[in-house]
Design a protein around this motif. Structure first.
Motif, PDB file in Angstrom:
ATOM      1  N   TRP A   1     -34.377  19.859  -0.701  1.00  0.00           N
ATOM      2  CA  TRP A   1     -35.650  19.153  -0.499  1.00  0.00           C
ATOM      3  C   TRP A   1     -35.841  18.059  -1.547  1.00  0.00           C
ATOM      4  CZ3 TRP A   1     -38.130  18.921   3.754  1.00  0.00           C
ATOM      5  CH2 TRP A   1     -38.212  20.004   4.627  1.00  0.00           C
ATOM      6  N   GLY A   2     -35.433  18.376  -2.795  1.00  0.00           N
ATOM      7  CA  GLY A   2     -35.516  17.356  -3.849  1.00  0.00           C
ATOM      8  C   GLY A   2     -34.627  16.167  -3.554  1.00  0.00           C
TER       9      GLY A   2
ATOM     10  N   ALA B   1     -36.249  14.066  -0.925  1.00  0.00           N
ATOM     11  CA  ALA B   1     -37.351  13.279  -1.478  1.00  0.00           C
ATOM     12  C   ALA B   1     -36.830  12.058  -2.227  1.00  0.00           C
ATOM     13  CB  ALA B   1     -38.202  14.149  -2.406  1.00  0.00           C
TER      14      ALA B   1
END
Length: 393
Positions: free
Chosen positions: A174-175, A178
């Motif tokens: 997810w990082g 992003a």
């Protein structure tokens, strides 16, 4: 109120004579008129060739962009299948095939995106500037690339986090998604700023501090005709609004042509305006000189309504500090664009008991106030009053 630069097509759809033709006091000679006609035909011919070429390029750009979107969707589908095969079914050979297909689809999508961008840029500018503008478009392509990677990362992360229940690794993915999305936004902003800077640079004149810079210099033929008509060199160019109209039951109904965003585009004529022998004069190379007695001028009406014009005609860019109060904006649609003006004015005068009006855009108000000695009404005028014919005093 009778439109001065209006053309009545109520009874004759092919009528091309403006109402203001009755105020012409001097016409160019036959030889000068022939020169201007030849020059105009040449300009129109070049414009037709350009717009035909630009239109083909624009359609090609749209087609390539649709292809890029189609292969991008296929790439996302392939990634989704590859994730399932890799992590859920654990079939290595099939997963490699799916990941390879996803990579190929991604490459094809990016290739079509690059070709679409180049086609669009070539349609916007001349051929000798296309390479330069393709380089300016690179940030947008990078934004699309990072955006596609971010979508891939989201698909993979979704499978890892919710299907395979690997939360720590899912958070890491997810990082990454992003960060990729941030990269897409960053390059998108860079592309937008580069386009804005390029448009302003293209419109920026070389010597912005010159007093007469706002007037585009006329051609050699036009200068010759204006000199023949006796137009003073101090005469400044002003834009006025013209339109065809129909009259029914004492009401005037303007008829423009469809512009960008389905708005109505009205004609914009550029004249050399000056005062001579107590007349307000408008000079142009093809019609000659229109003269309106200053004693007949009554008021400058204000209409708080947006209007579309074909293009920007001044030497300074519309982003110049001088034009900021007038709410000017170029509205773009494909390779075509129109000028949106925040509001407009009407110079009212009475001639032989009949009320006339000269429509003009708001950015010409200082010029008209200086020429006429009148001040514009601060309160907006009702449009119904302006478009009612047969007014008398």
């Amino acid at each position: 109120m009778k439109p001065f630069f209006g053309t009545d097509v109520t009874d004759d759809k092919k009528n091309e004579t403006m109402n203001g033709a009755a105020f012409i006091v001097q016409k160019p000679s036959a030889a000068s008129a022939w020169k201007i006609e030849q020059e105009t035909d040449e300009i129109i011919s070049r414009m037709k060739v350009y717009y035909k070429h630009a239109g083909k390029r624009a359609r090609k750009s749209v087609a390539l962009l649709l292809c890029a979107a189609f292969f991008g969707l296929l790439a996302l589908f392939a990634v989704n299948v590859a994730v399932d095969v890799t992590f859920a079914l654990k079939k290595v050979s099939v997963s490699l095939l799916c990941w390879g297909a996803a990579a190929v689809m991604t490459g094809i999508a990016l290739l079509f995106g690059i070709l679409s961008r180049r086609a669009e840029r070539t349609a916007e500018l001349e051929d000798d500037k296309s390479e330069h503008c393709a380089r300016k478009g690179d940030p947008l392509l990078r934004a699309a690339f990072f955006g596609l990677l971010a979508l891939f990362a989201v698909v993979v992360t979704d499978a890892i986090t919710f299907d395979l229940k690997k939360v720590p690794f899912g958070l890491l993915c997810w990082g990454a998604a992003a960060v990729l999305f941030g990269g897409a936004v960053f390059f998108g902003v860079r592309s937008y700023k580069a386009d804005c800077a390029a448009e302003q640079a293209d419109d920026e004149p070389e010597n912005e501090d010159r007093e007469d810079e706002d007037d585009l210099p006329p051609s050699a033929t036009a200068s010759e005709v204006l000199a023949e008509l006796g137009v003073p060199k101090t005469a400044r160019s002003v834009d006025v609004i013209g339109f065809d109209y129909r009259e029914k039951n004492g009401r005037i109904s303007p008829r423009g042509r469809e512009g960008v965003g389905f708005g109505t585009v009205y004609d914009c004529y550029t004249f050399r305006a000056y005062v001579k022998d107590k007349n307000l004069c408008f000079a142009c190379t093809d019609e000659g000189i229109f003269a309106v007695p200053l004693s007949e001028l009554k008021a400058i009406r204000t209409v708080r309504k947006k209007i579309l014009l074909p293009d920007w005609t001044k030497g300074k860019p519309l982003t110049h500090e001088q034009y900021k109060p007038y709410m000017l904006k170029m509205i773009r649609g494909g390779v075509f664009e129109n000028l949106r003006v925040g509001w407009y004015h009407v110079l009212e005068f009475v001639h032989k008991g009949e009320t006339w009006g000269i429509w003009f855009p708001n950015y010409e108000l200082p010029a008209f106030e200086r020429l006429t000695g009148l001040k514009a009404d601060e309160q907006s005028t009702d449009c119904k009053e302006l478009f009612t014919s047969g007014q008398t005093v």
